[in-house]
Every structure is written in structure tokens, then in C-alpha cells.
Design a protein around this motif. Structure first.
Motif, PDB file in Angstrom:
ATOM      1  N   ALA A 172      41.709   8.877  59.811  1.00 36.80           N
ATOM      2  CA  ALA A 172      40.256   9.033  59.759  1.00 36.80           C
ATOM      3  C   ALA A 172      39.844   9.956  58.617  1.00 36.80           C
ATOM      4  CB  ALA A 172      39.743   9.578  61.090  1.00 36.80           C
ATOM      5  N   ILE A 173      40.601  11.050  58.405  1.00 38.79           N
ATOM      6  CA  ILE A 173      40.301  11.973  57.309  1.00 38.79           C
ATOM      7  C   ILE A 173      40.446  11.263  55.960  1.00 38.79           C
ATOM      8  CG2 ILE A 173      41.042  14.086  56.136  1.00 38.79           C
ATOM      9  CD1 ILE A 173      41.888  15.147  58.913  1.00 38.79           C
ATOM     10  N   ALA A 174      41.508  10.476  55.832  1.00 38.53           N
ATOM     11  CA  ALA A 174      41.710   9.726  54.591  1.00 38.53           C
ATOM     12  C   ALA A 174      40.576   8.736  54.355  1.00 38.53           C
ATOM     13  CB  ALA A 174      43.053   8.987  54.642  1.00 38.53           C
ATOM     14  N   ARG A 175      40.118   8.133  55.431  1.00 39.42           N
ATOM     15  CA  ARG A 175      39.004   7.178  55.304  1.00 39.42           C
ATOM     16  C   ARG A 175      37.713   7.880  54.913  1.00 39.42           C
ATOM     17  NH1 ARG A 175      37.053   2.831  59.947  1.00 39.42           N
ATOM     18  NH2 ARG A 175      35.344   1.930  58.726  1.00 39.42           N
ATOM     19  N   LEU A 176      37.486   9.071  55.476  1.00 40.83           N
ATOM     20  CA  LEU A 176      36.286   9.842  55.120  1.00 40.83           C
ATOM     21  C   LEU A 176      36.292  10.189  53.634  1.00 40.83           C
ATOM     22  CD1 LEU A 176      36.014  12.266  58.171  1.00 40.83           C
ATOM     23  CD2 LEU A 176      34.490  10.358  57.626  1.00 40.83           C
ATOM     24  N   LYS A 177      37.458  10.523  53.125  1.00 34.43           N
ATOM     25  CA  LYS A 177      37.562  10.835  51.697  1.00 34.43           C
ATOM     26  C   LYS A 177      37.329   9.589  50.857  1.00 34.43           C
ATOM     27  CE  LYS A 177      40.736  12.420  48.123  1.00 34.43           C
ATOM     28  NZ  LYS A 177      42.100  12.909  47.802  1.00 34.43           N
ATOM     29  N   ARG A 178      37.932   8.497  51.276  1.00 35.79           N
ATOM     30  CA  ARG A 178      37.909   7.265  50.485  1.00 35.79           C
ATOM     31  C   ARG A 178      36.556   6.571  50.522  1.00 35.79           C
ATOM     32  NH1 ARG A 178      41.710   5.250  53.009  1.00 35.79           N
ATOM     33  NH2 ARG A 178      40.579   3.847  54.422  1.00 35.79           N
ATOM     34  N   GLU A 179      35.937   6.525  51.705  1.00 31.74           N
ATOM     35  CA  GLU A 179      34.737   5.701  51.869  1.00 31.74           C
ATOM     36  C   GLU A 179      33.438   6.499  51.927  1.00 31.74           C
ATOM     37  OE1 GLU A 179      35.265   3.167  55.232  1.00 31.74           O
ATOM     38  OE2 GLU A 179      37.170   2.354  54.522  1.00 31.74           O
ATOM     39  N   ALA A 180      33.497   7.723  52.472  1.00 31.30           N
ATOM     40  CA  ALA A 180      32.266   8.485  52.664  1.00 31.30           C
ATOM     41  C   ALA A 180      31.986   9.454  51.530  1.00 31.30           C
ATOM     42  CB  ALA A 180      32.318   9.234  54.001  1.00 31.30           C
ATOM     43  N   GLY A 181      33.014   9.798  50.768  1.00 30.93           N
ATOM     44  CA  GLY A 181      32.818  10.717  49.661  1.00 30.93           C
ATOM     45  C   GLY A 181      32.440  12.121  50.094  1.00 30.93           C
ATOM     46  N   LEU A 182      32.810  12.496  51.320  1.00 30.96           N
ATOM     47  CA  LEU A 182      32.495  13.824  51.828  1.00 30.96           C
ATOM     48  C   LEU A 182      33.350  14.883  51.148  1.00 30.96           C
ATOM     49  CD1 LEU A 182      32.253  13.575  55.736  1.00 30.96           C
ATOM     50  CD2 LEU A 182      30.480  14.397  54.184  1.00 30.96           C
ATOM     51  N   SER A 183      32.789  16.060  50.977  1.00 30.30           N
ATOM     52  CA  SER A 183      33.594  17.227  50.638  1.00 30.30           C
ATOM     53  C   SER A 183      34.201  17.717  51.944  1.00 30.30           C
ATOM     54  CB  SER A 183      32.731  18.319  50.009  1.00 30.30           C
ATOM     55  OG  SER A 183      32.165  17.874  48.799  1.00 30.30           O
ATOM     56  N   ILE A 184      35.500  18.035  51.916  1.00 32.31           N
ATOM     57  CA  ILE A 184      36.193  18.427  53.144  1.00 32.31           C
ATOM     58  C   ILE A 184      37.058  19.652  52.879  1.00 32.31           C
ATOM     59  CG2 ILE A 184      37.814  17.696  54.942  1.00 32.31           C
ATOM     60  CD1 ILE A 184      37.063  14.797  54.351  1.00 32.31           C
ATOM     61  N   LEU A 185      36.960  20.623  53.783  1.00 31.24           N
ATOM     62  CA  LEU A 185      37.873  21.766  53.810  1.00 31.24           C
ATOM     63  C   LEU A 185      38.697  21.626  55.069  1.00 31.24           C
ATOM     64  CD1 LEU A 185      38.858  24.501  52.692  1.00 31.24           C
ATOM     65  CD2 LEU A 185      37.051  25.593  54.040  1.00 31.24           C
ATOM     66  N   VAL A 186      40.011  21.477  54.913  1.00 29.04           N
ATOM     67  CA  VAL A 186      40.856  21.195  56.067  1.00 29.04           C
ATOM     68  C   VAL A 186      41.943  22.259  56.201  1.00 29.04           C
ATOM     69  CG1 VAL A 186      42.222  19.559  54.683  1.00 29.04           C
ATOM     70  CG2 VAL A 186      42.379  19.497  57.168  1.00 29.04           C
ATOM     71  N   VAL A 187      42.022  22.835  57.401  1.00 24.99           N
ATOM     72  CA  VAL A 187      43.065  23.795  57.734  1.00 24.99           C
ATOM     73  C   VAL A 187      44.100  23.083  58.584  1.00 24.99           C
ATOM     74  CG1 VAL A 187      43.626  25.921  58.971  1.00 24.99           C
ATOM     75  CG2 VAL A 187      41.502  25.770  57.651  1.00 24.99           C
ATOM     76  N   ASP A 188      45.345  23.090  58.140  1.00 23.01           N
ATOM     77  CA  ASP A 188      46.417  22.456  58.906  1.00 23.01           C
ATOM     78  C   ASP A 188      47.749  22.967  58.379  1.00 23.01           C
ATOM     79  OD1 ASP A 188      46.191  19.850  60.911  1.00 23.01           O
ATOM     80  OD2 ASP A 188      48.177  20.066  60.029  1.00 23.01           O
ATOM     81  N   LYS A 189      48.809  22.643  59.113  1.00 20.55           N
ATOM     82  CA  LYS A 189      50.137  23.125  58.737  1.00 20.55           C
ATOM     83  C   LYS A 189      51.038  22.025  58.183  1.00 20.55           C
ATOM     84  CE  LYS A 189      50.128  26.776  62.274  1.00 20.55           C
ATOM     85  NZ  LYS A 189      48.785  26.472  62.845  1.00 20.55           N
ATOM     86  N   SER A 190      50.589  20.780  58.252  1.00 21.40           N
ATOM     87  CA  SER A 190      51.447  19.655  57.887  1.00 21.40           C
ATOM     88  C   SER A 190      51.355  19.346  56.397  1.00 21.40           C
ATOM     89  CB  SER A 190      51.060  18.411  58.698  1.00 21.40           C
ATOM     90  OG  SER A 190      51.859  17.324  58.318  1.00 21.40           O
ATOM     91  N   LEU A 191      52.362  19.763  55.646  1.00 18.35           N
ATOM     92  CA  LEU A 191      52.358  19.550  54.195  1.00 18.35           C
ATOM     93  C   LEU A 191      52.326  18.077  53.838  1.00 18.35           C
ATOM     94  CD1 LEU A 191      54.899  22.202  52.863  1.00 18.35           C
ATOM     95  CD2 LEU A 191      52.494  21.999  52.238  1.00 18.35           C
ATOM     96  N   LYS A 192      53.086  17.260  54.560  1.00 20.80           N
ATOM     97  CA  LYS A 192      53.168  15.836  54.238  1.00 20.80           C
ATOM     98  C   LYS A 192      51.808  15.165  54.338  1.00 20.80           C
ATOM     99  CE  LYS A 192      55.376  11.507  55.650  1.00 20.80           C
ATOM    100  NZ  LYS A 192      56.308  10.870  56.620  1.00 20.80           N
ATOM    101  N   GLU A 193      51.121  15.375  55.463  1.00 23.03           N
ATOM    102  CA  GLU A 193      49.822  14.738  55.661  1.00 23.03           C
ATOM    103  C   GLU A 193      48.763  15.329  54.745  1.00 23.03           C
ATOM    104  OE1 GLU A 193      52.155  13.419  59.050  1.00 23.03           O
ATOM    105  OE2 GLU A 193      51.881  15.390  58.130  1.00 23.03           O
TER     106      GLU A 193
END
Length: 229
Positions: A172-193
Motif C-alpha cells: 500500500a505504501i508503494a502504491r501511495l508513492k507510485r499513484e498518489a504522489g504523496l510525500s511520506i515520512l516513514v519510521v520502520d526497522k526493515s531495511l529491505k522494505e
């Protein structure tokens, strides 16, 4: 010009200083990962951006507005949407009621949120408290999107979720970036994702900037020192 800009931000909890000159930039349509070990200042930085904790020093602007002078509800109305750590749904309310509680006019409506998270449409009349943890996280993201933000902040949005649900959230986050063009600040621990969705990463250590750059260029010794991976 950056949509969000933090320059030398300091903040404290009473006499205990937590941020020591944090700097961060997010442009229009950019996804930035905020990383670091537990207790290094990530959530405090988010609280400061959202007006829940006052910055004692530094510059903090969103679309040219000085956030240091604004209360949380005014910051939200400027277009900052928060998905807080721990989900925090309105448990007695239905899924639909949760989504419309903070809705504002714009492209994100019930139909569009249901398209992003079909399970929310299936659970539309259920009380939020009866949902699984993953469904509650989808609901919290949907609720933030219903405010029609220009910047979406995700604080540990996949923490504690089953692997299959985590992948749904990352998709869903990838889709938001790709289709919605939202600016996103994401805190997470998973380097791969994070590497798959983030344009840049900022690592905090003891309330200060420790490293910034593309995750693909993160040196192994820096990852071990500041992330423990």
C-alpha cells in the motif's frame, strides 16, 4: 523548496533534552525513511513536527508555514496526516465512522480507501475494536488518508503485524508513492522494505543526525553501529 523542513531542531521533555539539532527535508512526492534504534528520537521528532511537543530551538516549517507557532489541529489542517504508533483506532466506532471522523474534502474518500484496503469495505459496519491488529492498522492509515494530507507520517506502521499483513501494508505504501504522489515520512526497522520505497533515509542517534543518504548506499559499519543490523 522542501515541503517539510527541520533545521537544527531541539526539543525536551521537561528538563530532559531529547533532540539535539535534528535536521530533515522532505520534498513534494518524496518518501523519506526516519531510522535509528529505539529511544534515539524518532517518535520525538514526529511529535515535534505534529505540534505535540514544542521545539525549543531551530526552524520547523511546512509549505512555508512556521510550525513552531501552530497547535496540532492547525498543523493537521495544513495537510500533515499522522498514522501513530500503536494504531489508536476509536474502538467503539465502526470502520466507517472511524474513516469519516476526521474526513476532509479531497480525492481520498471512502471508495478510494476501500480500493486501497478492500478488507475495510468488508468490515465497514464492524466496530474497530473487533478487528485484527492488521485490519486496525489499515483502518488507521485509511483514516489519515481521509484527511487528504500532503504529507503522510507513518510511525512504525508494520510493527507487531503478521508477515503477510506487513507485506500488504508495504504494498500500500508503494502504491501511495507510485499513484498518489504523496510525500511520506516513514519510521520502520526493515531495511529491505524501506529500500524499495524510500528515496532517502535519515538515521538518528541520541537525538542527533548520524547519517543521511540512499539506503542502497548505507555502509555496513554504519548499519551495525546505528541500527544494529
Amino acid at each position: 523548496m522542501s515541503l517539510l523542513s527541520l533545521q537544527g531542531v531541539e526539543a525536551s521533555y521537561g528538563p530532559a533534552q531529547a533532540l539535539f539539532g535534528v535536521s530533515l527535508e522532505i520534498g513534494e512526492g518524496e518518501v523519506v525513511a526516519l531510522m535509528g534504534r529505539n529511544g534515539m528520537g524518532k517518535s520525538t521528532t514526529i511529535k515535534t513536527i505534529c505540534g505535540m511537543l514544542a521545539a525549543s530551538k531551530g526552524e520547523l516549517t511546512f509549505d512555508g508555514h512556521d510550525l513552531r507557532q501552530l497547535p496540532s489541529h492547525r498543523i493537521a489542517r495544513l495537510g500533515v496526516g499522522l498514522v501513530p504508533e500503536g494504531r489508536r483506532c476509536f474502538a467503539p466506532l465502526t470502520v466507517e465512522e472511524n474513516l469519516i471522523a476526521a474526513a476532509r474534502p479531497g480525492p481520498w474518500d471512502m471508495a478510494r480507501v476501500a480500493e486501497l484496503f478492500p478488507r475495510l469495505e468488508e468490515r465497514r459496519t464492524q466496530a474497530a475494536g473487533s478487528l485484527s491488529g492488521g485490519e486496525q492498522q489499515m483502518l488507521t492509515i485509511g483514516r489519515a488518508l481521509m484527511t487528504n494530507p500532503r504529507l503522510l507520517i507513518l510511525d512504525e506502521a508494520t510493527e507487531g503485524l503478521a508477515p503477510v499483513v506487513r507485506q500488504e501494508i508495504w504494498a500500500a505504501i508503494a502504491r501511495l508513492k507510485r499513484e498518489a504522489g504523496l510525500s511520506i515520512l516513514v519510521v520502520d526497522k526493515s531495511l529491505k522494505e524501506l529500500a524499495a520505497v524510500a528515496d532517502r533515509a535519515v538515521i538518528l542517534n541520541k537525538g542527533s543526525n548520524a547519517w543521511e543518504g540512499r539506503i542502497a548506499e548505507l555502509p555496513a559499519d554504519v548499519a551495525v553501529r546505528f541500527l544494529g543490523v
